[in-house]
Design a protein around this motif. Structure first.
Motif, PDB file in Angstrom:
ATOM      1  N   VAL A  54       0.825  -1.207   0.000  1.00 55.74           N
ATOM      2  CA  VAL A  54       0.000   0.000   0.000  1.00 55.74           C
ATOM      3  C   VAL A  54       0.861   1.260   0.000  1.00 55.74           C
ATOM      4  O   VAL A  54       0.540   2.249  -0.664  1.00 55.74           O
ATOM      5  CB  VAL A  54      -0.945   0.007   1.221  1.00 55.74           C
ATOM      6  CG1 VAL A  54      -1.746   1.301   1.290  1.00 55.74           C
ATOM      7  CG2 VAL A  54      -1.891  -1.189   1.164  1.00 55.74           C
ATOM      8  N   ALA A  55       1.973   1.229   0.727  1.00 48.06           N
ATOM      9  CA  ALA A  55       2.795   2.425   0.888  1.00 48.06           C
ATOM     10  C   ALA A  55       3.349   2.935  -0.435  1.00 48.06           C
ATOM     11  O   ALA A  55       3.387   4.149  -0.680  1.00 48.06           O
ATOM     12  CB  ALA A  55       3.933   2.141   1.862  1.00 48.06           C
ATOM     13  N   ILE A  56       3.781   2.020  -1.302  1.00 46.39           N
ATOM     14  CA  ILE A  56       4.397   2.461  -2.560  1.00 46.39           C
ATOM     15  C   ILE A  56       3.392   3.169  -3.467  1.00 46.39           C
ATOM     16  O   ILE A  56       3.646   4.296  -3.915  1.00 46.39           O
ATOM     17  CB  ILE A  56       5.087   1.284  -3.262  1.00 46.39           C
ATOM     18  CG1 ILE A  56       6.326   0.864  -2.457  1.00 46.39           C
ATOM     19  CG2 ILE A  56       5.481   1.648  -4.690  1.00 46.39           C
ATOM     20  CD1 ILE A  56       6.986  -0.410  -2.949  1.00 46.39           C
ATOM     21  N   PRO A  57       2.231   2.579  -3.766  1.00 51.65           N
ATOM     22  CA  PRO A  57       1.285   3.331  -4.607  1.00 51.65           C
ATOM     23  C   PRO A  57       0.755   4.599  -3.935  1.00 51.65           C
ATOM     24  O   PRO A  57       0.455   5.578  -4.628  1.00 51.65           O
ATOM     25  CB  PRO A  57       0.157   2.326  -4.874  1.00 51.65           C
ATOM     26  CG  PRO A  57       0.301   1.265  -3.848  1.00 51.65           C
ATOM     27  CD  PRO A  57       1.757   1.201  -3.526  1.00 51.65           C
ATOM     28  N   LEU A  58       0.676   4.605  -2.602  1.00 53.39           N
ATOM     29  CA  LEU A  58       0.246   5.825  -1.913  1.00 53.39           C
ATOM     30  C   LEU A  58       1.304   6.904  -2.055  1.00 53.39           C
ATOM     31  O   LEU A  58       0.984   8.083  -2.299  1.00 53.39           O
ATOM     32  CB  LEU A  58      -0.019   5.522  -0.438  1.00 53.39           C
ATOM     33  CG  LEU A  58      -0.592   6.661   0.399  1.00 53.39           C
ATOM     34  CD1 LEU A  58      -1.923   7.148  -0.157  1.00 53.39           C
ATOM     35  CD2 LEU A  58      -0.754   6.222   1.860  1.00 53.39           C
ATOM     36  N   SER A  59       2.570   6.530  -1.947  1.00 53.41           N
ATOM     37  CA  SER A  59       3.657   7.484  -2.160  1.00 53.41           C
ATOM     38  C   SER A  59       3.655   8.018  -3.583  1.00 53.41           C
ATOM     39  O   SER A  59       3.923   9.209  -3.817  1.00 53.41           O
ATOM     40  CB  SER A  59       4.998   6.798  -1.853  1.00 53.41           C
ATOM     41  OG  SER A  59       6.082   7.633  -2.169  1.00 53.41           O
ATOM     42  N   GLU A  60       3.334   7.162  -4.525  1.00 56.20           N
ATOM     43  CA  GLU A  60       3.284   7.594  -5.930  1.00 56.20           C
ATOM     44  C   GLU A  60       2.158   8.584  -6.182  1.00 56.20           C
ATOM     45  O   GLU A  60       2.172   9.291  -7.203  1.00 56.20           O
ATOM     46  CB  GLU A  60       3.148   6.364  -6.826  1.00 56.20           C
ATOM     47  CG  GLU A  60       4.414   5.499  -6.859  1.00 56.20           C
ATOM     48  CD  GLU A  60       4.219   4.170  -7.553  1.00 56.20           C
ATOM     49  OE1 GLU A  60       3.042   3.800  -7.822  1.00 56.20           O
ATOM     50  OE2 GLU A  60       5.222   3.479  -7.814  1.00 56.20           O
ATOM     51  N   GLY A  62       1.784  11.070  -4.276  1.00 53.29           N
ATOM     52  CA  GLY A  62       2.280  12.324  -3.733  1.00 53.29           C
ATOM     53  C   GLY A  62       2.163  12.447  -2.232  1.00 53.29           C
ATOM     54  O   GLY A  62       2.484  13.507  -1.679  1.00 53.29           O
ATOM     55  N   VAL A  63       1.713  11.379  -1.553  1.00 43.43           N
ATOM     56  CA  VAL A  63       1.610  11.405  -0.093  1.00 43.43           C
ATOM     57  C   VAL A  63       2.935  10.921   0.491  1.00 43.43           C
ATOM     58  O   VAL A  63       3.357   9.794   0.202  1.00 43.43           O
ATOM     59  CB  VAL A  63       0.469  10.494   0.403  1.00 43.43           C
ATOM     60  CG1 VAL A  63       0.418  10.487   1.932  1.00 43.43           C
ATOM     61  CG2 VAL A  63      -0.870  10.951  -0.170  1.00 43.43           C
ATOM     62  N   PRO A  64       3.615  11.733   1.294  1.00 42.15           N
ATOM     63  CA  PRO A  64       4.843  11.248   1.942  1.00 42.15           C
ATOM     64  C   PRO A  64       4.487  10.126   2.923  1.00 42.15           C
ATOM     65  O   PRO A  64       3.636  10.301   3.793  1.00 42.15           O
ATOM     66  CB  PRO A  64       5.380  12.479   2.676  1.00 42.15           C
ATOM     67  CG  PRO A  64       4.681  13.654   2.055  1.00 42.15           C
ATOM     68  CD  PRO A  64       3.337  13.150   1.620  1.00 42.15           C
ATOM     69  N   VAL A  65       5.136   8.972   2.792  1.00 45.33           N
ATOM     70  CA  VAL A  65       4.817   7.802   3.611  1.00 45.33           C
ATOM     71  C   VAL A  65       6.064   7.317   4.341  1.00 45.33           C
ATOM     72  O   VAL A  65       7.130   7.174   3.733  1.00 45.33           O
ATOM     73  CB  VAL A  65       4.242   6.650   2.761  1.00 45.33           C
ATOM     74  CG1 VAL A  65       3.859   5.466   3.654  1.00 45.33           C
ATOM     75  CG2 VAL A  65       3.035   7.109   1.946  1.00 45.33           C
ATOM     76  N   SER A  66       5.910   7.068   5.631  1.00 46.47           N
ATOM     77  CA  SER A  66       6.927   6.387   6.439  1.00 46.47           C
ATOM     78  C   SER A  66       6.306   5.097   6.964  1.00 46.47           C
ATOM     79  O   SER A  66       5.093   4.885   6.856  1.00 46.47           O
ATOM     80  CB  SER A  66       7.375   7.270   7.599  1.00 46.47           C
ATOM     81  OG  SER A  66       7.953   8.475   7.139  1.00 46.47           O
ATOM     82  N   ILE A  87      10.717   6.050   1.023  1.00 50.12           N
ATOM     83  CA  ILE A  87       9.847   5.534   2.092  1.00 50.12           C
ATOM     84  C   ILE A  87      10.740   5.109   3.264  1.00 50.12           C
ATOM     85  O   ILE A  87      11.236   3.980   3.297  1.00 50.12           O
ATOM     86  CB  ILE A  87       8.989   4.345   1.606  1.00 50.12           C
ATOM     87  CG1 ILE A  87       8.112   4.763   0.426  1.00 50.12           C
ATOM     88  CG2 ILE A  87       8.118   3.808   2.748  1.00 50.12           C
ATOM     89  CD1 ILE A  87       7.247   3.647  -0.141  1.00 50.12           C
ATOM     90  N   PRO A  88      10.982   6.011   4.218  1.00 50.08           N
ATOM     91  CA  PRO A  88      11.780   5.632   5.393  1.00 50.08           C
ATOM     92  C   PRO A  88      11.015   4.663   6.292  1.00 50.08           C
ATOM     93  O   PRO A  88       9.803   4.786   6.462  1.00 50.08           O
ATOM     94  CB  PRO A  88      12.028   6.972   6.100  1.00 50.08           C
ATOM     95  CG  PRO A  88      10.965   7.888   5.601  1.00 50.08           C
ATOM     96  CD  PRO A  88      10.592   7.428   4.231  1.00 50.08           C
ATOM     97  N   VAL A  89      11.728   3.676   6.820  1.00 46.69           N
ATOM     98  CA  VAL A  89      11.109   2.649   7.660  1.00 46.69           C
ATOM     99  C   VAL A  89      11.941   2.449   8.915  1.00 46.69           C
ATOM    100  O   VAL A  89      13.170   2.344   8.843  1.00 46.69           O
ATOM    101  CB  VAL A  89      10.978   1.304   6.903  1.00 46.69           C
ATOM    102  CG1 VAL A  89      10.401   0.219   7.825  1.00 46.69           C
ATOM    103  CG2 VAL A  89      10.100   1.460   5.670  1.00 46.69           C
TER     104      VAL A  89
END
Length: 246
Positions: A54-60, A62-66, A87-89
Motif C-alpha cells: 500500500v505504501a508504494i502506490p500511496l507514495s506515488e 504524492g503522499v509522503p509515507v513512512s 519511504i523511510p522505515v
C-alpha cells in the motif's frame, strides 16, 4: 510463533503477487484512493508496512509515507522497490517503535492489528498511533469480523477457504480470543506446503473501546474501502478513528 520469525526471507520473497489477490487493482486501488483522501497533503505513517503493498502506490500519489515494520526480511523486499529516502522505515514493534515527525494519518491494513496477540498490546498500538498524530489526525484500521466457533465440545477448527490448490483452516482459542491460520498450498502432486500465522481477533465494539482509551473517537466505519455500508452481514470493516483535540 513470533511474527519477525514467521515473515522470514522465504515468506517475504513470495509475499508479493503483482496484479492478483490482495495486489489486484480492484482490491488495492480503492484502499489507496481512500487513504490518499484521508491523508490529504499531510504525511502518512503505516504500521506493519511489510513489502510496501500500500505504501508504494500511496507514495506515488504524492503522499509522503513512512513505516514501521517488525520483520527485517519484509523491509529488505520493500527496498528492492523503494529506497529509504522515498519511504523511510523504522524496524521495530508497532506498539512501541517511534518515527520522527507528526502525521495526519496512521494506517494499519489487511488485518494487521490482529498480529498483536493480547488486548493490552492492541491498546498500546492505538496509543502509539495517537503519539504520532497531529491533533485531529486519523488512525485507520482494516480488519475482518471474526466468526469464532461455538464453545467446546464442538470442533474448534473452521475451514475458511477451500479452493483449487489452497485450503485455509483456522484453529481457535476462544478464551484468549486467538486464532492460528493454517495455509495449505499444493499442486498436482502429493506434496503440500504449510504457512501458519497467529492472530488475536476483536469485534468492532472492542476496538472502539481501545480507541477511546487512547483518545480517539470513531469517525466512520464501512464494510470495505469503497464505502459500502457496514451491516451485520459484513465480514470485514474499515474503521476511521479521529484523535480528539486536547
Amino acid at each position: 510463533m513470533k511474527h519477525e520469525d514467521i515473515w522470514d526471507k522465504a515468506a517475504a520473497e513470495s509475499y508479493d503477487t503483482p496484479g492478483t489477490g490482495m495486489f489486484a487493482p480492484d482490491v488495492l486501488g480503492p484502499a489507496v484512493d481512500r487513504l490518499a483522501a484521508l491523508a490529504s497533503t499531510g504525511p502518512a505513517l503505516e504500521f506493519a508496512i511489510g513489502t510496501g503493498r500500500v505504501a508504494i502506490p500511496l507514495s506515488e500519489r504524492g503522499v509522503p509515507v513512512s513505516g514501521i515494520e517488525i520483520a527485517p526480511a519484509m523491509v529488505a523486499q520493500l527496498r528492492t522497490k523503494a529506497d529509504d529516502k522515498t519511504i523511510p522505515v523504522v524496524i521495530g514493534d508497532m506498539t512501541t517503535a517511534t518515527v520522527p515527525g507528526r502525521f495526519t494519518l496512521v494506517f494499519l491494513v489487511f488485518n494487521g492489528i490482529s498480529n498483536v496477540l493480547t488486548q493490552a498490546e492492541q491498546i498500546a498500538c492505538f496509543r502509539n498511533a495517537a503519539r504520532h498524530l497531529e491533533p485531529g489526525g486519523r488512525f485507520v484500521i482494516e480488519l475482518w469480523v471474526p466468526e469464532p466457533p461455538p464453545p467446546p465440545p464442538s470442533a474448534q477448527a473452521i475451514v475458511g477457504v477451500s479452493a483449487p490448490g489452497y485450503i485455509l483452516v483456522d484453529t481457535y482459542d476462544v478464551v484468549k480470543q486467538q486464532v492460528v491460520s493454517h495455509h495449505f498450498r499444493f499442486g498436482d502432486g502429493s506434496e503440500a506446503t504449510l504457512f501458519r500465522s497467529p492472530h488475536r481477533y476483536a469485534l468492532p465494539p472492542e476496538l472502539d473501546m481501545m480507541g477511546e482509551l487512547a483518545g480517539f473517537t470513531l469517525e466512520s466505519r464501512h464494510a470495505d474501502w469503497s464505502g459500502t455500508p457496514f451491516t451485520a452481514a459484513a465480514r470485514s470493516h474499515v474503521s476511521v478513528y479521529r484523535l480528539k483535540h486536547t
